[in-house]
Design a protein around this motif. Structure first.
Motif, PDB file in Angstrom:
ATOM      1  N   TYR A 188      -1.417  34.078 -28.261  1.00 34.15           N
ATOM      2  CA  TYR A 188      -0.819  32.810 -28.701  1.00 34.15           C
ATOM      3  C   TYR A 188       0.691  32.978 -28.865  1.00 34.15           C
ATOM      4  O   TYR A 188       1.470  32.132 -28.408  1.00 34.15           O
ATOM      5  N   TYR A 189       1.130  34.070 -29.517  1.00 31.29           N
ATOM      6  CA  TYR A 189       2.555  34.326 -29.679  1.00 31.29           C
ATOM      7  C   TYR A 189       3.251  34.423 -28.325  1.00 31.29           C
ATOM      8  O   TYR A 189       4.356  33.892 -28.135  1.00 31.29           O
ATOM      9  N   GLU A 190       2.627  35.127 -27.391  1.00 34.66           N
ATOM     10  CA  GLU A 190       3.226  35.279 -26.065  1.00 34.66           C
ATOM     11  C   GLU A 190       3.387  33.919 -25.378  1.00 34.66           C
ATOM     12  O   GLU A 190       4.434  33.630 -24.787  1.00 34.66           O
ATOM     13  N   ARG A 191       2.360  33.083 -25.443  1.00 33.09           N
ATOM     14  CA  ARG A 191       2.433  31.766 -24.803  1.00 33.09           C
ATOM     15  C   ARG A 191       3.511  30.899 -25.453  1.00 33.09           C
ATOM     16  O   ARG A 191       4.288  30.228 -24.767  1.00 33.09           O
ATOM     17  N   GLN A 192       3.547  30.892 -26.793  1.00 29.50           N
ATOM     18  CA  GLN A 192       4.518  30.068 -27.500  1.00 29.50           C
ATOM     19  C   GLN A 192       5.949  30.495 -27.200  1.00 29.50           C
ATOM     20  O   GLN A 192       6.831  29.655 -26.990  1.00 29.50           O
ATOM     21  N   PHE A 193       6.179  31.792 -27.173  1.00 27.46           N
ATOM     22  CA  PHE A 193       7.531  32.278 -26.909  1.00 27.46           C
ATOM     23  C   PHE A 193       7.933  31.949 -25.471  1.00 27.46           C
ATOM     24  O   PHE A 193       9.061  31.502 -25.215  1.00 27.46           O
ATOM     25  N   ALA A 194       7.028  32.160 -24.524  1.00 24.67           N
ATOM     26  CA  ALA A 194       7.329  31.861 -23.122  1.00 24.67           C
ATOM     27  C   ALA A 194       7.575  30.376 -22.918  1.00 24.67           C
ATOM     28  O   ALA A 194       8.456  29.976 -22.144  1.00 24.67           O
ATOM     29  N   HIS A 197      11.012  29.560 -24.663  1.00 22.56           N
ATOM     30  CA  HIS A 197      12.170  30.258 -24.086  1.00 22.56           C
ATOM     31  C   HIS A 197      11.807  30.750 -22.676  1.00 22.56           C
ATOM     32  O   HIS A 197      11.584  31.949 -22.468  1.00 22.56           O
ATOM     33  N   PRO A 198      11.747  29.841 -21.719  1.00 23.22           N
ATOM     34  CA  PRO A 198      11.329  30.233 -20.365  1.00 23.22           C
ATOM     35  C   PRO A 198      12.259  31.238 -19.689  1.00 23.22           C
ATOM     36  O   PRO A 198      11.856  31.917 -18.739  1.00 23.22           O
ATOM     37  N   SER A 199      13.504  31.342 -20.190  1.00 23.06           N
ATOM     38  CA  SER A 199      14.441  32.299 -19.588  1.00 23.06           C
ATOM     39  C   SER A 199      14.300  33.704 -20.174  1.00 23.06           C
ATOM     40  O   SER A 199      15.015  34.622 -19.749  1.00 23.06           O
ATOM     41  N   ALA A 200      13.414  33.883 -21.152  1.00 26.72           N
ATOM     42  CA  ALA A 200      13.316  35.170 -21.851  1.00 26.72           C
ATOM     43  C   ALA A 200      12.907  36.283 -20.892  1.00 26.72           C
ATOM     44  O   ALA A 200      12.101  36.081 -19.974  1.00 26.72           O
ATOM     45  N   SER A 201      13.468  37.457 -21.117  1.00 24.28           N
ATOM     46  CA  SER A 201      13.137  38.635 -20.303  1.00 24.28           C
ATOM     47  C   SER A 201      13.379  39.887 -21.128  1.00 24.28           C
ATOM     48  O   SER A 201      14.018  39.837 -22.184  1.00 24.28           O
ATOM     49  N   PHE A 263      15.922  39.528 -24.122  1.00 23.11           N
ATOM     50  CA  PHE A 263      16.983  38.555 -23.896  1.00 23.11           C
ATOM     51  C   PHE A 263      16.427  37.137 -23.924  1.00 23.11           C
ATOM     52  O   PHE A 263      15.327  36.888 -23.414  1.00 23.11           O
ATOM     53  N   VAL A 264      17.178  36.233 -24.497  1.00 23.08           N
ATOM     54  CA  VAL A 264      16.996  34.802 -24.300  1.00 23.08           C
ATOM     55  C   VAL A 264      18.286  34.318 -23.666  1.00 23.08           C
ATOM     56  O   VAL A 264      19.343  34.313 -24.320  1.00 23.08           O
ATOM     57  N   GLU A 265      18.224  33.980 -22.366  1.00 21.96           N
ATOM     58  CA  GLU A 265      19.414  33.745 -21.547  1.00 21.96           C
ATOM     59  C   GLU A 265      20.271  35.007 -21.610  1.00 21.96           C
ATOM     60  O   GLU A 265      19.813  36.079 -21.242  1.00 21.96           O
ATOM     61  N   ASP A 266      21.494  34.939 -22.105  1.00 22.56           N
ATOM     62  CA  ASP A 266      22.352  36.137 -22.152  1.00 22.56           C
ATOM     63  C   ASP A 266      22.442  36.733 -23.553  1.00 22.56           C
ATOM     64  O   ASP A 266      23.296  37.578 -23.814  1.00 22.56           O
ATOM     65  N   ARG A 267      21.570  36.312 -24.415  1.00 24.20           N
ATOM     66  CA  ARG A 267      21.629  36.738 -25.814  1.00 24.20           C
ATOM     67  C   ARG A 267      20.516  37.743 -26.104  1.00 24.20           C
ATOM     68  O   ARG A 267      19.346  37.498 -25.802  1.00 24.20           O
ATOM     69  N   VAL A 268      20.878  38.892 -26.683  1.00 19.33           N
ATOM     70  CA  VAL A 268      19.876  39.879 -27.092  1.00 19.33           C
ATOM     71  C   VAL A 268      19.322  39.463 -28.447  1.00 19.33           C
ATOM     72  O   VAL A 268      20.080  39.341 -29.420  1.00 19.33           O
ATOM     73  N   VAL A 269      18.010  39.249 -28.523  1.00 22.72           N
ATOM     74  CA  VAL A 269      17.410  38.791 -29.780  1.00 22.72           C
ATOM     75  C   VAL A 269      16.565  39.883 -30.439  1.00 22.72           C
ATOM     76  O   VAL A 269      16.187  39.746 -31.604  1.00 22.72           O
ATOM     77  N   ALA A 270      16.267  40.961 -29.706  1.00 23.25           N
ATOM     78  CA  ALA A 270      15.507  42.063 -30.302  1.00 23.25           C
ATOM     79  C   ALA A 270      15.733  43.313 -29.467  1.00 23.25           C
ATOM     80  O   ALA A 270      15.920  43.238 -28.241  1.00 23.25           O
ATOM     81  N   THR A 271      15.733  44.456 -30.123  1.00 23.55           N
ATOM     82  CA  THR A 271      15.861  45.749 -29.447  1.00 23.55           C
ATOM     83  C   THR A 271      14.874  46.725 -30.069  1.00 23.55           C
ATOM     84  O   THR A 271      14.621  46.678 -31.279  1.00 23.55           O
ATOM     85  N   LEU A 272      14.355  47.613 -29.256  1.00 28.49           N
ATOM     86  CA  LEU A 272      13.434  48.647 -29.742  1.00 28.49           C
ATOM     87  C   LEU A 272      13.724  49.939 -28.997  1.00 28.49           C
ATOM     88  O   LEU A 272      13.671  49.977 -27.769  1.00 28.49           O
TER      89      LEU A 272
END
Length: 384
Positions: A188-194, A197-201, A263-272
């Motif tokens: 569910y989390y994966e679907r909601q985020f995608a 934020h369709p540009s997320a990668s 990334f969401v577009e050109d913004r880093v929102v999380a790092t691991l």
């Protein structure tokens, strides 16, 4: 096996001379954790100039190195006191795990016995002996050979835990190892985020920007998350961040680094920052933007890292030290990490006793603060 002879290296420059034998020993030994490597241990030494090495080297009659016990002496703050502490290399400040003797399992008992007199002689320079972040079997052997040392007073801190997840074969989705309810929630989390934020990668290491810039993003996101909680986080320590940068570059060169950026577009929102060596992935440092909390980006990036480790054919994902709740949302088994600690001088005993008394006072204050907060919340909700 022939009797082992031991010697102590106290000069940093001389430690470089044993690196080839050290690497050969790692190839033969059971240790697969990255924290036993020369890269981790020597970067630790070089990042903290106040550490003086005490490396106990055990060799057989042919001169072949059969075991190594990396130790260091440094100043450690205990309560209001500054103590000289003899510690396992690679643990203090940077939080290395699964530490201790580097040896083949068959040699461990004899190696600890050979090392024990040299550990005692090194302890004569210290107020405190601290062997932290050891696996249970390692701690038992260490305790057996050190518990009879005259003048040493045990003051072992509470045990810790390093949750570990056994990974499925590369062709199997890791979600199959989760409970059905948890699996459904993650999907569910994966679907909601995608959807949101369709540009997320997700990028790896320096795919989208230089490694130093990625580490800057990790530092900023880590600080942002902890600042929201009213704390600073470990990366606020300049020495720790220096170590992270140095070791990450080395790990990248060795092929061990898996520094993921969401990334969401050109913004880093999380790092691991995860480390892969042999069959083990070790999840080390996380940073994420609290503004994206409702999409659970931190857990999604953990899931991505676990999937990638399984896809590469690794057998274990180690969440490392700490019993944080988010780790147990994964199908993990808790692996004990033990700390064995002794005071060896009167100053050390006074310092530890004072620190324990202070911790009890602070714990009591935190409990009363929590109770007061709950009462205040109830009063705010109460009708006029």
């Amino acid at each position: 096996m022939s009797a082992l002879t031991a010697r102590v290296i106290v000069n940093r420059d001389l430690v470089d001379g044993i690196v080839p034998a050290w690497n050969t020993l790692l190839d033969d030994a059971a240790q697969v954790e990255i924290f036993s490597t020369p890269e981790w241990q020597l970067t630790w030494l070089d990042s903290f100039p106040g550490v003086s090495p005490r490396y106990v080297v055990m060799s057989d009659e042919t001169g072949r190195m059969r075991a190594l016990l990396p130790l260091g002496i440094r100043t450690r703050r205990v309560g209001p006191f500054s103590l000289r502490a003899l510690e396992l290399g690679g643990e203090a400040v940077v939080c290395g795990d699964h530490l201790g003797l580097i040896a083949c399992p068959a040699d461990a008992g004899d190696a600890w016995a050979a090392a024990a007199p040299f550990v005692r002689s090194c302890a004569a320079e210290a107020d405190l002996v601290r062997f932290a972040s050891m696996d249970a079997a390692e701690a038992a052997v260490a305790l057996a050979v050190t518990s009879t040392n005259p003048g040493w007073a045990a003051c072992h801190p509470p045990d810790d835990v390093a949750p570990r997840m056994m990974l499925p074969p590369p062709t199997t989705d890791v979600l199959g190892a989760f409970r059905s309810s948890r699996r459904a929630k993650l999907r569910y989390y994966e679907r909601q985020f995608a959807s949101s934020h369709p540009s997320a990668s997700v990028a790896l290491n320096d795919e989208r920007m230089p490694l130093d810039d990625v580490l800057d993003a990790l530092d900023a996101l880590h600080a942002s998350r902890w600042r929201q909680r009213g704390e600073t986080g470990v990366l606020a320590d300049p020495a720790f961040m220096t170590f992270v940068r140095r070791f990450s570059r080395l790990a990248h060169e060795r092929g061990w680094l898996r520094l993921y950026q969401m990334f969401v577009e050109d913004r880093v929102v999380a790092t691991l920052l995860t480390l892969h060596r042999r069959d083990v992935a070790s999840g080390w440092l996380l940073g994420w933007n609290p503004a994206f909390a409702k999409w659970n980006v931190s857990e999604l990036l953990w899931l991505h890292s676990v999937r990638e480790a399984a896809r590469e054919g690794l057998h274990t994902f180690d969440f490392l030290r700490g019993g944080e709740a988010y780790k147990f949302r994964f199908p993990v088994e808790p692996s004990a990490l033990l700390c064995r600690q002794w005071t060896v001088t009167a100053r050390g005993r006074v310092a530890v006793g004072t620190a324990l008394a202070g911790e009890r006072v602070l714990a009591s204050a935190r409990r009363w603060r929590t109770r007061a907060y709950r009462v205040a919340q109830k009063l705010r909700r109460a009708p006029d």
